[in-house]
Motif scaffolding. Structure first.
Motif, mmCIF file in Angstrom:
data_model
loop_
_atom_site.group_PDB
_atom_site.id
_atom_site.type_symbol
_atom_site.label_atom_id
_atom_site.label_comp_id
_atom_site.label_asym_id
_atom_site.label_seq_id
_atom_site.Cartn_x
_atom_site.Cartn_y
_atom_site.Cartn_z
ATOM 1 N N ALA A 63 38.900 35.963 31.754
ATOM 2 C CA ALA A 63 38.180 37.416 31.872
ATOM 3 C C ALA A 63 38.213 37.760 33.479
ATOM 4 O O ALA A 63 37.818 39.010 33.727
ATOM 5 C CB ALA A 63 36.888 37.152 30.582
ATOM 6 N N ARG A 64 37.125 36.433 34.199
ATOM 7 C CA ARG A 64 36.498 36.806 35.412
ATOM 8 C C ARG A 64 38.215 37.122 35.623
ATOM 9 O O ARG A 64 37.743 38.276 37.033
ATOM 10 C CB ARG A 64 36.238 35.975 35.741
ATOM 11 N N LEU A 65 39.447 37.135 35.767
ATOM 12 C CA LEU A 65 40.262 36.990 36.937
ATOM 13 C C LEU A 65 40.686 38.653 36.768
ATOM 14 O O LEU A 65 41.358 39.312 36.860
ATOM 15 C CB LEU A 65 41.950 35.908 36.509
ATOM 16 N N LYS A 66 40.457 38.389 35.125
ATOM 17 C CA LYS A 66 41.013 40.278 34.578
ATOM 18 C C LYS A 66 40.570 41.459 35.509
ATOM 19 O O LYS A 66 40.310 42.280 35.668
ATOM 20 C CB LYS A 66 41.196 41.041 33.262
ATOM 21 N N LYS A 72 40.961 44.811 42.169
ATOM 22 C CA LYS A 72 41.166 45.430 43.196
ATOM 23 C C LYS A 72 42.864 46.463 42.687
ATOM 24 O O LYS A 72 43.724 47.596 44.085
ATOM 25 C CB LYS A 72 42.522 43.723 43.195
ATOM 26 N N GLU A 73 43.029 46.700 41.326
ATOM 27 C CA GLU A 73 43.803 47.518 41.195
ATOM 28 C C GLU A 73 43.618 49.061 41.613
ATOM 29 O O GLU A 73 44.242 49.953 41.814
ATOM 30 C CB GLU A 73 44.544 47.398 39.628
ATOM 31 N N THR A 80 45.720 54.036 48.308
ATOM 32 C CA THR A 80 46.918 55.130 48.464
ATOM 33 C C THR A 80 45.905 56.504 48.256
ATOM 34 O O THR A 80 46.634 57.041 49.207
ATOM 35 C CB THR A 80 47.475 54.817 47.139
ATOM 36 N N GLN A 81 45.473 56.984 47.930
ATOM 37 C CA GLN A 81 44.708 58.552 47.746
ATOM 38 C C GLN A 81 44.802 58.854 48.884
ATOM 39 O O GLN A 81 45.155 59.522 49.271
ATOM 40 C CB GLN A 81 44.167 58.640 46.596
#
Length: 87
Positions: A63-66, A72-73, A80-81
């Motif tokens: 859960a922490r990694l998700k 980050k995404e 990018t914007q």
């Protein structure tokens, strides 16, 4: 809502599985629903207390990694914007 440790859950499941005890009686004794015991049984059946603790630790780490990946995404999307606006 009561929080039970993994050790307590394993003991409750063992008690519910002993001959002469019913799930309903065990659920009443510990103040949980029968459905909770069935859910625990589905998740922890066949596990020792140490294995169940390891499973819980792995689930928490996952859960922490998700969450970290999602953050980050979002950062990548925002950058990018910004790049698109500058060009």
């Amino acid at each position: 809502m009561k929080k039970f440790t993994i050790d307590q859950i394993i003991r409750i499941l063992a008690e519910a599985d002993t001959p002469g005890n019913s799930v309903a009686a065990t659920a009443r004794k510990y103040g949980v629903s029968e459905q909770t015991i069935y859910r625990w049984r589905k998740k922890y059946r066949g596990f020792s207390a140490s294995e169940a603790k390891r499973l819980k630790a792995l689930e928490e780490e996952n859960a922490r990694l998700k969450r970290l990946l999602a953050e980050k995404e979002l950062e990548i999307q925002a950058l990018t914007q910004v790049i698109k606006k500058n060009f």
